[in-house]
Design a protein around this motif. Structure first.
Motif, PDB file in Angstrom:
ATOM      1  N   GLY A 143       3.327  -7.946 -16.804  1.00  0.00           N
ATOM      2  CA  GLY A 143       3.913  -6.672 -17.189  1.00  0.00           C
ATOM      3  C   GLY A 143       3.465  -5.475 -16.388  1.00  0.00           C
ATOM      4  N   ARG A 144       2.567  -5.676 -15.395  1.00  0.00           N
ATOM      5  CA  ARG A 144       2.125  -4.528 -14.611  1.00  0.00           C
ATOM      6  C   ARG A 144       1.974  -4.937 -13.145  1.00  0.00           C
ATOM      7  NH1 ARG A 144      -0.981   0.415 -16.942  1.00  0.00           N
ATOM      8  NH2 ARG A 144      -0.675   1.835 -15.204  1.00  0.00           N
ATOM      9  N   PRO A 145       3.057  -4.870 -12.358  1.00  0.00           N
ATOM     10  CA  PRO A 145       2.911  -5.135 -10.934  1.00  0.00           C
ATOM     11  C   PRO A 145       1.950  -4.105 -10.322  1.00  0.00           C
ATOM     12  CG  PRO A 145       5.060  -4.161 -11.424  1.00  0.00           C
ATOM     13  CD  PRO A 145       4.435  -4.505 -12.734  1.00  0.00           C
ATOM     14  N   PRO A 146       1.192  -4.502  -9.302  1.00  0.00           N
ATOM     15  CA  PRO A 146       0.147  -3.600  -8.799  1.00  0.00           C
ATOM     16  C   PRO A 146       0.640  -2.459  -7.934  1.00  0.00           C
ATOM     17  CG  PRO A 146       0.171  -5.632  -7.533  1.00  0.00           C
ATOM     18  CD  PRO A 146       1.159  -5.814  -8.640  1.00  0.00           C
ATOM     19  N   VAL A 147       1.801  -1.936  -8.281  1.00  0.00           N
ATOM     20  CA  VAL A 147       2.303  -0.729  -7.600  1.00  0.00           C
ATOM     21  C   VAL A 147       2.508   0.406  -8.585  1.00  0.00           C
ATOM     22  CG1 VAL A 147       3.361  -1.971  -5.686  1.00  0.00           C
ATOM     23  CG2 VAL A 147       4.698  -1.532  -7.768  1.00  0.00           C
ATOM     24  N   ILE A 148       2.200   0.158  -9.883  1.00  0.00           N
ATOM     25  CA  ILE A 148       2.365   1.206 -10.888  1.00  0.00           C
ATOM     26  C   ILE A 148       1.075   1.321 -11.714  1.00  0.00           C
ATOM     27  CG2 ILE A 148       4.842   0.960 -11.081  1.00  0.00           C
ATOM     28  CD1 ILE A 148       4.438  -0.686 -13.587  1.00  0.00           C
TER      29      ILE A 148
ATOM     30  N   THR B 109       1.959  12.053  -9.778  1.00  0.00           N
ATOM     31  CA  THR B 109       1.038  13.197  -9.809  1.00  0.00           C
ATOM     32  C   THR B 109       1.797  14.514  -9.728  1.00  0.00           C
ATOM     33  OG1 THR B 109      -0.708  11.870  -8.788  1.00  0.00           O
ATOM     34  CG2 THR B 109      -0.930  14.262  -8.650  1.00  0.00           C
ATOM     35  N   LEU B 110       2.806  14.582  -8.879  1.00  0.00           N
ATOM     36  CA  LEU B 110       3.598  15.809  -8.766  1.00  0.00           C
ATOM     37  C   LEU B 110       4.333  16.115 -10.068  1.00  0.00           C
ATOM     38  CD1 LEU B 110       5.051  15.363  -5.166  1.00  0.00           C
ATOM     39  CD2 LEU B 110       3.346  17.049  -5.903  1.00  0.00           C
ATOM     40  N   LEU B 111       4.768  15.078 -10.766  1.00  0.00           N
ATOM     41  CA  LEU B 111       5.483  15.281 -12.026  1.00  0.00           C
ATOM     42  C   LEU B 111       4.540  15.664 -13.174  1.00  0.00           C
ATOM     43  CD1 LEU B 111       8.002  12.298 -11.901  1.00  0.00           C
ATOM     44  CD2 LEU B 111       8.568  14.731 -11.781  1.00  0.00           C
ATOM     45  N   ARG B 112       3.322  15.097 -13.173  1.00  0.00           N
ATOM     46  CA  ARG B 112       2.420  15.277 -14.309  1.00  0.00           C
ATOM     47  C   ARG B 112       1.536  16.510 -14.198  1.00  0.00           C
ATOM     48  NH1 ARG B 112      -0.255   9.303 -15.349  1.00  0.00           N
ATOM     49  NH2 ARG B 112       1.557   8.283 -16.303  1.00  0.00           N
ATOM     50  N   THR B 113       1.148  16.867 -13.007  1.00  0.00           N
ATOM     51  CA  THR B 113       0.109  17.888 -12.828  1.00  0.00           C
ATOM     52  C   THR B 113       0.727  19.271 -12.778  1.00  0.00           C
ATOM     53  OG1 THR B 113      -1.177  16.276 -11.560  1.00  0.00           O
ATOM     54  CG2 THR B 113      -1.887  18.568 -11.441  1.00  0.00           C
TER      55      THR B 113
ATOM     56  N   ILE C 274       0.819  -1.207   0.000  1.00  0.00           N
ATOM     57  CA  ILE C 274       0.000   0.000   0.000  1.00  0.00           C
ATOM     58  C   ILE C 274       0.858   1.264   0.000  1.00  0.00           C
ATOM     59  CG2 ILE C 274      -1.674   1.344   1.336  1.00  0.00           C
ATOM     60  CD1 ILE C 274      -3.022  -1.269   2.117  1.00  0.00           C
ATOM     61  N   PRO C 275       1.834   1.418   0.919  1.00  0.00           N
ATOM     62  CA  PRO C 275       2.643   2.651   0.866  1.00  0.00           C
ATOM     63  C   PRO C 275       3.492   2.758  -0.389  1.00  0.00           C
ATOM     64  CG  PRO C 275       3.511   1.117   2.500  1.00  0.00           C
ATOM     65  CD  PRO C 275       2.186   0.580   2.072  1.00  0.00           C
ATOM     66  N   VAL C 276       3.891   1.623  -0.950  1.00  0.00           N
ATOM     67  CA  VAL C 276       4.686   1.657  -2.189  1.00  0.00           C
ATOM     68  C   VAL C 276       3.837   2.207  -3.328  1.00  0.00           C
ATOM     69  CG1 VAL C 276       6.014   0.296  -3.840  1.00  0.00           C
ATOM     70  CG2 VAL C 276       6.070  -0.292  -1.401  1.00  0.00           C
ATOM     71  N   HIS C 277       2.635   1.649  -3.487  1.00  0.00           N
ATOM     72  CA  HIS C 277       1.740   2.089  -4.559  1.00  0.00           C
ATOM     73  C   HIS C 277       1.418   3.578  -4.413  1.00  0.00           C
ATOM     74  CE1 HIS C 277      -1.641   1.265  -7.493  1.00  0.00           C
ATOM     75  NE2 HIS C 277      -1.974   2.455  -7.025  1.00  0.00           N
ATOM     76  N   LEU C 278       1.031   3.986  -3.218  1.00  0.00           N
ATOM     77  CA  LEU C 278       0.648   5.386  -3.024  1.00  0.00           C
ATOM     78  C   LEU C 278       1.838   6.312  -3.190  1.00  0.00           C
ATOM     79  CD1 LEU C 278      -1.876   5.084  -0.057  1.00  0.00           C
ATOM     80  CD2 LEU C 278      -2.355   5.266  -2.511  1.00  0.00           C
ATOM     81  N   GLY C 279       3.018   5.886  -2.742  1.00  0.00           N
ATOM     82  CA  GLY C 279       4.205   6.704  -2.923  1.00  0.00           C
ATOM     83  C   GLY C 279       4.541   6.917  -4.390  1.00  0.00           C
ATOM     84  N   VAL C 280       4.427   5.836  -5.191  1.00  0.00           N
ATOM     85  CA  VAL C 280       4.674   5.956  -6.629  1.00  0.00           C
ATOM     86  C   VAL C 280       3.715   6.964  -7.250  1.00  0.00           C
ATOM     87  CG1 VAL C 280       4.452   4.727  -8.824  1.00  0.00           C
ATOM     88  CG2 VAL C 280       5.680   3.664  -6.920  1.00  0.00           C
ATOM     89  N   TRP C 281       2.424   6.898  -6.875  1.00  0.00           N
ATOM     90  CA  TRP C 281       1.449   7.762  -7.527  1.00  0.00           C
ATOM     91  C   TRP C 281       1.458   9.190  -7.006  1.00  0.00           C
ATOM     92  CZ3 TRP C 281      -0.656   7.454 -12.029  1.00  0.00           C
ATOM     93  CH2 TRP C 281      -0.616   6.211 -12.670  1.00  0.00           C
ATOM     94  N   ILE C 282       1.957   9.415  -5.807  1.00  0.00           N
ATOM     95  CA  ILE C 282       2.183  10.794  -5.360  1.00  0.00           C
ATOM     96  C   ILE C 282       3.276  11.418  -6.230  1.00  0.00           C
ATOM     97  CG2 ILE C 282       3.139  12.199  -3.498  1.00  0.00           C
ATOM     98  CD1 ILE C 282       1.683  10.359  -1.528  1.00  0.00           C
TER      99      ILE C 282
END
Length: 297
Positions: free
Chosen positions: A292-297, A249-253, A238-246
Motif C-alpha cells: 500500500g505504500r510504493p517508495p515514491v510517496i 511541500t509546496l502545497l502543505r507549507t 529518485i527523481p520521482v520520489h523527490l518530485g512528489v515531495w517537492i
C-alpha cells in the motif's frame, strides 16, 4: 519454545524527569518483566530519578558527552545491549510516552515468538484522549489507526526490533540526527526480507505534538529525504520520489521561512555525502507497493 528475552530502551535529554519517571513506572507494572532496561542520557547528566526507581531486570544508565540525536542515542543503547549479548528483542520508547496496558511486553514477546521473520513491531500512538494523529498511521491514504497488519514502516515513538534483524541490516542512521531515520531502517529491513507489523493493540500514550516544533525541522527533513533516496532507491525512482515531495511541500507549507529552510536543506542533501548507497531491489519496490505504500510517496 524459549520466550524471547525483552529489553526496554529509553533515550532522554534530561529535560523530562517527570515524564521519564512515569514511563519507567509503567514499564515496572508490566506483567512480563524486561530482562534489561537501558536509559541513555543524550548529551546530559541524568538526575537521580533514573537511578532510584525500583525497576525489574538489570538497569543500565549511559550518559553521552554530546547530543547524538534520536537515532544516535538509540544506537548507544543498542551497542550496550549487544555487548551484553543476552537480549532477543528491544522495545524502544519515547521518553514522554506511557504504556497504558500492563501486557504490552508480553504481547510483544508472543508476536516475535510466533514468527521468526518478524523484524519490527510498531505500536499505536495516541494522546491522553485516545486520538491518533494522521501522521502516526503507518499507511498511505488510510486514516484508521485501529486497523493493524503488515505495513512498510513504523512509528519511532514506540516499537520493537528483533536484535537478529539489526545484526543483519545495521542500526539507526545516526547521521540523520532527526527525521526519516525510521524509513531508512524500515526499507533496509524490508529489502532483507523482514516483516513489519503494525499492532494497534499495543498502545503508547504520547502527548499530541507537531514535528515542526523543532527549530531544525524544515532543513533536516528535506536534507534527510534527499539522503534517504540517494542511499536506498533505484536510480529511476529518485527523481520521482523527490518530485512528489517537492510538490507536497509546496502545497502543505504556508511559511515562507519554512520553505526557504526546506529548500536549503534539499540543496544540502544533494551537495553533501549521503553515506553508503545500498539501493533496494525491484522486488522490494513491488512488495512495498503491494503493501500500500510504493517508495515514491
Amino acid at each position: 519454545m524459549v520466550q524471547p528475552r525483552i529489553a526496554v530502551s529509553v533515550v532522554t535529554m534530561g529535560n523530562r524527569p517527570a515524564e521519564v519517571d512515569a514511563l519507567l513506572e509503567s514499564v515496572a507494572k508490566q506483567d512480563l518483566a524486561p530482562a534489561r532496561i537501558v536509559i541513555v542520557g543524550n548529551g546530559c547528566r541524568l538526575p537521580e530519578f533514573a537511578r532510584r526507581l525500583s525497576l525489574p531486570g538489570e538497569v543500565t544508565v549511559v550518559e553521552t558527552d554530546e547530543n547524538l540525536g534520536c537515532p544516535g542515542g538509540r544506537n548507544v543503547a543498542l551497542d550496550r545491549l549487544r555487548a551484553f549479548g543476552d537480549v532477543d528483542v528491544v522495545v524502544e520508547l519515547d521518553d514522554d510516552g506511557l504504556l497504558v496496558d500492563a501486557d504490552v511486553l508480553r504481547r510483544v514477546a508472543e508476536l516475535f515468538d510466533g514468527d521468526p521473520r518478524l523484524g519490527i513491531v510498531g505500536f499505536r500512538i495516541a494522546d491522553e484522549n485516545g486520538e491518533t494523529q494522521r501522521r502516526h498511521v503507518p499507511r498511505a491514504g488510510d486514516a484508521d489507526p485501529l486497523r493493524g497488519g503488515y505495513v512498510t514502516g513504523f512509528l519511532g515513538g514506540g516499537h520493537a526490533f528483533r536484535m537478529a534483524m539489526l545484526d543483519q541490516i545495521g542500526d539507526w542512521p545516526a547521521e540523520f540526527f532527526f527525521a526519516h531515520e525510521e524509513t531508512d531502517l524500515a526499507w533496509r529491513a524490508a529489502d532483507a526480507g523482514w516483516k513489519i507489523l503494525y499492532t494497534p493493540e499495543l498502545l503508547l500514550q504520547h502527548p499530541k505534538t507537531s514535528p515542526a516544533r523543532h527549530a531544525i525541522y524544515y532543513r533536516v527533513t528535506a536534507r534527510n529525504r534527499v539522503w534517504l533516496v540517494r542511499r536506498r532507491l533505484p536510480l529511476p525512482l529518485i527523481p520521482v520520489h523527490l518530485g512528489v515531495w517537492i510538490a507536497v511541500t509546496l502545497l502543505r507549507t504556508r511559511s515562507v521561512g519554512g520553505l526557504r529552510a526546506w529548500f536549503g536543506g534539499f540543496a544540502e542533501g544533494l551537495r553533501q555525502p549521503a553515506g553508503e548507497r545500498r539501493p533496494m531491489r525491484w522486488r522490494t519496490v513491488w512488495r512495498l507497493t503491494r503493501l500500500g505504500r510504493p517508495p515514491v510517496i
